[in-house]
Scaffold this motif. Structure first.
Motif, PDB file in Angstrom:
ATOM      1  N   ALA A 186       5.524  11.965 -39.691  1.00  0.00           N
ATOM      2  CA  ALA A 186       4.004  11.915 -40.328  1.00  0.00           C
ATOM      3  C   ALA A 186       4.024  10.742 -41.256  1.00  0.00           C
ATOM      4  CB  ALA A 186       3.499  13.333 -40.935  1.00  0.00           C
ATOM      5  N   LEU A 187       3.292   9.836 -41.053  1.00  0.00           N
ATOM      6  CA  LEU A 187       2.935   8.531 -41.899  1.00  0.00           C
ATOM      7  C   LEU A 187       2.125   9.098 -43.192  1.00  0.00           C
ATOM      8  CD1 LEU A 187       2.898   5.675 -39.510  1.00  0.00           C
ATOM      9  CD2 LEU A 187       5.020   6.653 -40.661  1.00  0.00           C
ATOM     10  N   ALA A 188       2.297   8.502 -44.200  1.00  0.00           N
ATOM     11  CA  ALA A 188       1.079   8.693 -45.377  1.00  0.00           C
ATOM     12  C   ALA A 188      -0.122   8.418 -44.803  1.00  0.00           C
ATOM     13  CB  ALA A 188       1.766   7.735 -46.483  1.00  0.00           C
ATOM     14  N   THR A 189      -0.500   7.450 -44.137  1.00  0.00           N
ATOM     15  CA  THR A 189      -1.986   7.177 -43.615  1.00  0.00           C
ATOM     16  C   THR A 189      -2.327   8.213 -42.842  1.00  0.00           C
ATOM     17  OG1 THR A 189      -0.757   5.781 -41.971  1.00  0.00           O
ATOM     18  CG2 THR A 189      -1.298   4.792 -44.129  1.00  0.00           C
ATOM     19  N   GLY A 190      -1.568   9.196 -42.092  1.00  0.00           N
ATOM     20  CA  GLY A 190      -2.103  10.096 -41.124  1.00  0.00           C
ATOM     21  C   GLY A 190      -1.663   9.870 -39.566  1.00  0.00           C
ATOM     22  N   SER A 191      -1.060   8.937 -39.386  1.00  0.00           N
ATOM     23  CA  SER A 191      -0.616   8.809 -38.173  1.00  0.00           C
ATOM     24  C   SER A 191       0.641   9.447 -37.857  1.00  0.00           C
ATOM     25  CB  SER A 191      -0.459   7.270 -37.752  1.00  0.00           C
ATOM     26  OG  SER A 191      -1.682   6.530 -37.774  1.00  0.00           O
ATOM     27  N   LEU A 192       1.017   9.747 -36.646  1.00  0.00           N
ATOM     28  CA  LEU A 192       2.422  10.557 -36.310  1.00  0.00           C
ATOM     29  C   LEU A 192       2.913   9.198 -35.580  1.00  0.00           C
ATOM     30  CD1 LEU A 192       4.012  13.019 -36.204  1.00  0.00           C
ATOM     31  CD2 LEU A 192       3.125  13.403 -33.847  1.00  0.00           C
ATOM     32  N   ARG A 193       4.315   8.893 -36.012  1.00  0.00           N
ATOM     33  CA  ARG A 193       5.188   7.933 -35.349  1.00  0.00           C
ATOM     34  C   ARG A 193       6.186   8.622 -34.609  1.00  0.00           C
ATOM     35  NH1 ARG A 193       6.069   2.661 -38.475  1.00  0.00           N
ATOM     36  NH2 ARG A 193       4.204   2.271 -37.719  1.00  0.00           N
ATOM     37  N   LEU A 194       6.569   8.217 -33.253  1.00  0.00           N
ATOM     38  CA  LEU A 194       7.529   8.415 -32.479  1.00  0.00           C
ATOM     39  C   LEU A 194       8.263   7.269 -32.045  1.00  0.00           C
ATOM     40  CD1 LEU A 194       5.647  10.394 -29.789  1.00  0.00           C
ATOM     41  CD2 LEU A 194       6.486  11.317 -31.863  1.00  0.00           C
ATOM     42  N   GLN A 195       9.685   7.254 -32.282  1.00  0.00           N
ATOM     43  CA  GLN A 195      10.731   6.050 -32.382  1.00  0.00           C
ATOM     44  C   GLN A 195      10.861   5.759 -30.937  1.00  0.00           C
ATOM     45  OE1 GLN A 195      11.385   3.982 -34.554  1.00  0.00           O
ATOM     46  NE2 GLN A 195      10.453   4.918 -36.450  1.00  0.00           N
ATOM     47  N   GLU A 196      11.230   7.027 -30.295  1.00  0.00           N
ATOM     48  CA  GLU A 196      11.787   6.887 -28.895  1.00  0.00           C
ATOM     49  C   GLU A 196      10.803   7.856 -27.993  1.00  0.00           C
ATOM     50  OE1 GLU A 196      13.791   5.006 -27.627  1.00  0.00           O
ATOM     51  OE2 GLU A 196      14.761   4.163 -29.677  1.00  0.00           O
ATOM     52  N   ALA A 197       9.555   7.213 -27.334  1.00  0.00           N
ATOM     53  CA  ALA A 197       8.415   7.952 -27.107  1.00  0.00           C
ATOM     54  C   ALA A 197       8.548   8.283 -25.336  1.00  0.00           C
ATOM     55  CB  ALA A 197       7.292   7.519 -27.291  1.00  0.00           C
ATOM     56  N   GLY A 198       9.298   7.197 -24.531  1.00  0.00           N
ATOM     57  CA  GLY A 198       9.305   7.487 -23.257  1.00  0.00           C
ATOM     58  C   GLY A 198       7.794   7.232 -22.529  1.00  0.00           C
ATOM     59  N   GLN A 199       7.688   7.971 -21.606  1.00  0.00           N
ATOM     60  CA  GLN A 199       6.390   7.780 -20.781  1.00  0.00           C
ATOM     61  C   GLN A 199       5.328   8.647 -21.584  1.00  0.00           C
ATOM     62  OE1 GLN A 199       6.796   9.006 -16.681  1.00  0.00           O
ATOM     63  NE2 GLN A 199       4.539   8.923 -16.579  1.00  0.00           N
ATOM     64  N   VAL A 200       4.175   7.710 -22.026  1.00  0.00           N
ATOM     65  CA  VAL A 200       3.351   8.474 -22.760  1.00  0.00           C
ATOM     66  C   VAL A 200       2.673   9.555 -22.019  1.00  0.00           C
ATOM     67  CG1 VAL A 200       0.986   7.800 -23.873  1.00  0.00           C
ATOM     68  CG2 VAL A 200       2.944   6.485 -23.892  1.00  0.00           C
ATOM     69  N   SER A 201       2.235   9.364 -20.870  1.00  0.00           N
ATOM     70  CA  SER A 201       1.310  10.413 -20.208  1.00  0.00           C
ATOM     71  C   SER A 201       2.197  11.746 -19.863  1.00  0.00           C
ATOM     72  CB  SER A 201       0.882   9.967 -18.897  1.00  0.00           C
ATOM     73  OG  SER A 201       1.908   9.526 -17.952  1.00  0.00           O
ATOM     74  N   ALA A 202       3.335  11.822 -20.229  1.00  0.00           N
ATOM     75  CA  ALA A 202       4.226  12.725 -20.169  1.00  0.00           C
ATOM     76  C   ALA A 202       4.497  13.696 -21.214  1.00  0.00           C
ATOM     77  CB  ALA A 202       5.650  12.427 -19.438  1.00  0.00           C
ATOM     78  N   LEU A 203       4.096  13.117 -22.376  1.00  0.00           N
ATOM     79  CA  LEU A 203       4.337  13.969 -23.773  1.00  0.00           C
ATOM     80  C   LEU A 203       3.398  14.932 -23.937  1.00  0.00           C
ATOM     81  CD1 LEU A 203       4.510  10.464 -25.936  1.00  0.00           C
ATOM     82  CD2 LEU A 203       6.371  12.021 -25.073  1.00  0.00           C
ATOM     83  N   ALA A 204       4.011  15.878 -24.717  1.00  0.00           N
ATOM     84  CA  ALA A 204       3.024  17.020 -24.901  1.00  0.00           C
ATOM     85  C   ALA A 204       1.691  16.771 -25.529  1.00  0.00           C
ATOM     86  CB  ALA A 204       3.963  18.141 -25.942  1.00  0.00           C
ATOM     87  N   GLY A 205       0.653  17.569 -24.882  1.00  0.00           N
ATOM     88  CA  GLY A 205      -0.781  17.398 -25.496  1.00  0.00           C
ATOM     89  C   GLY A 205      -1.470  16.082 -24.808  1.00  0.00           C
ATOM     90  N   TYR A 206      -0.982  15.165 -24.149  1.00  0.00           N
ATOM     91  CA  TYR A 206      -1.395  14.075 -23.624  1.00  0.00           C
ATOM     92  C   TYR A 206      -2.717  14.542 -22.641  1.00  0.00           C
ATOM     93  CZ  TYR A 206      -2.759   9.876 -21.248  1.00  0.00           C
ATOM     94  OH  TYR A 206      -3.281   8.899 -20.624  1.00  0.00           O
ATOM     95  N   GLY A 207      -2.295  15.251 -21.591  1.00  0.00           N
ATOM     96  CA  GLY A 207      -3.037  15.779 -20.733  1.00  0.00           C
ATOM     97  C   GLY A 207      -4.173  16.801 -21.367  1.00  0.00           C
ATOM     98  N   ALA A 208      -4.052  17.587 -22.538  1.00  0.00           N
ATOM     99  CA  ALA A 208      -5.057  18.216 -23.104  1.00  0.00           C
ATOM    100  C   ALA A 208      -5.986  17.722 -24.004  1.00  0.00           C
ATOM    101  CB  ALA A 208      -4.481  19.410 -23.883  1.00  0.00           C
ATOM    102  N   GLY A 209      -5.628  16.290 -24.113  1.00  0.00           N
ATOM    103  CA  GLY A 209      -6.297  15.356 -25.018  1.00  0.00           C
ATOM    104  C   GLY A 209      -6.390  15.685 -26.387  1.00  0.00           C
ATOM    105  N   ASP A 210      -5.106  16.102 -26.903  1.00  0.00           N
ATOM    106  CA  ASP A 210      -4.992  16.342 -28.303  1.00  0.00           C
ATOM    107  C   ASP A 210      -4.789  14.897 -29.076  1.00  0.00           C
ATOM    108  OD1 ASP A 210      -4.951  19.107 -27.830  1.00  0.00           O
ATOM    109  OD2 ASP A 210      -3.056  19.447 -27.677  1.00  0.00           O
TER     110      ASP A 210
END
Length: 420
Positions: A186-210
């Motif tokens: 969690a960055l101080a500005t409020g964003s969440l940073r992932l260093q090794e993300a892989g395929q974006v659409s396969a990440l948790a919460g993507y399909g749910a629109g989170d």
């Protein structure tokens, strides 16, 4: 040929387009350059293309001792890609065989397959040791000179190091969404940073629109504007829509405007996925009318602040469009200001590292509009370093900021208030 042949062939084509035709990768992707690739080859193609563009200077230095004369661009790009892969530890057998096979089937340069074979075998032996001694690649002179004049020689080296390192994946979550399954920082500005993300659409919460992908710097203008439920808000030059979604999530009534129908289709897809709503208008920002409580103008610019994610930009462009862009920004800023209600507010921002596209625009606007003031008070709560606040009261971000956390895109933004 190895399993990576098609990916490598496509990388060479993309390098030809950027370095030979002056096309941006985004234009090539939109034209279907990746359509026939498998998901695995598509990801590999994009990774290798970005890696090679970031490493062009190093690749050419490694290759030059083995080349007695210049080679055709396509052959040179095959050698560049091969050198980058070999110097990053790829198996020599697969790389060399693929490059030889690709060039051997080229209708004009097939006779140079022997050269490709000989050069890359030498690079496989000597290249990795030479690579490690080379300096961080520098920006082309047309861009390096104005940036060094703006920020100084030492900062320029740090900016180039940030460009070479690339960028992690930053995401913005919907209010109340649980992002803990993603991990990350969690960055101080409020964003969440992932260093090794892989395929974006396969990440948790993507399909749910989170959440949606949005660099930490790009997430700040909407935070600065602080759109509220019930307000009428205008988002000019809105696509691909990260800021639109931020403001829609606040409950504001958002009108998003952009000239690109294709990019607005992508924005609608993102709104649908996240369950958010906005009124989308395909049109020219300079032709909009009405009165709004708040306006966000992310003006067209050189995009020099995004090079760590788009290393094709300094190679596809030459700076000749700077003057026209600066003039367009001034026109857009003035027109957007006319759409702000008395007592309302506006954020002007650009993803540029050039002061002429940021600080100077606001300084000139303050002289032009007596009812305009800069709100500095909104900046400290955003989680930024106070040293990033500029003389006129805006916020200047650079890629070399937050080096231990992976950097941040170059951006300029200012919150402008209209007197009642």
């Amino acid at each position: 040929m190895s399993d990576g042949t098609q990916a490598r062939r496509t990388v060479i084509y993309l390098l030809d387009q950027v370095l030979g035709e002056g096309r941006l990768l985004a234009e090539c992707y939109a034209a279907g350059a990746l359509e026939r690739l498998t998901p695995e080859d598509r990801a590999r193609t994009q990774r290798l293309t970005l890696q090679t563009l970031r490493s062009l200077e190093r690749a050419d230095r490694v290759l030059q001792k083995h080349l007695k004369k210049s080679t055709p661009l396509t052959v040179q790009n095959a050698l560049r890609l091969g050198a980058v892969e070999l110097c990053h530890g790829a198996a020599a057998h697969g790389v060399v065989n693929d490059m030889v096979a690709i060039i051997s089937k080229h209708r004009r340069h097939g006779q140079l397959k022997g050269l490709v074979n000989a050069v890359l075998r030498k690079v496989a032996e000597q290249g990795p040791a030479e690579w490690a001694k080379l300096r961080v690649p520098r920006l082309p002179k047309w861009l390096r000179k104005p940036l060094a004049e703006a920020w100084g020689a030492e900062a320029m080296l740090e900016i180039e190091a940030a460009h070479y390192a690339g960028a992690p994946l930053d995401i913005t979550g919907k209010p109340g969404a649980d992002l803990t399954p993603l991990g990350g920082t969690a960055l101080a500005t409020g964003s969440l940073r992932l260093q090794e993300a892989g395929q974006v659409s396969a990440l948790a919460g993507y399909g749910a629109g989170d959440w949606w992908v949005q660099d930490a710097a790009a997430a700040l203008p909407a935070q600065m504007l602080q759109a509220k439920a019930g307000e009428r808000v205008l988002d000019l030059c809105a696509a691909p829509g990260g800021k639109t979604m931020q403001m829609a999530a606040s409950g504001a009534s958002v009108t998003a405007v952009d000239t690109s129908a294709a990019r607005m289709e992508r924005l609608q897809e993102n709104l649908t996925r996240t369950g958010l709503t906005a009124d989308l208008v395909v049109g020219d920002a300079l032709e909009q009318n009405g009165q709004f409580d708040a306006v966000l103008l992310d003006a067209p610019c050189s995009a020099t602040g995004t090079i760590r994610r788009h290393p094709d930009l300094p190679h596809a462009k030459d700076g000749s469009a700077f003057g026209a862009l600066i003039e367009l920004q001034a026109q857009m800023l003035a027109h957007a200001w006319s759409l702000v209600k008395p007592g309302g507010r506006m954020v002007f921002c650009t993803c540029s590292l050039l002061p002429d596209e940021g600080e100077c625009q606001v300084e000139e606007a303050l002289e032009m509009f007596p009812d305009m003031t800069v709100d500095r008070d909104v900046l400290p709560p955003l989680g930024i370093d106070p040293a990033w606040i500029t003389e006129e009261g805006g916020l200047r971000l650079r890629p070399d900021y937050w080096p231990q956390q992976g950097g941040i895109d170059g951006f300029y933004m200012a919150l402008l208030r209209k007197s009642a």
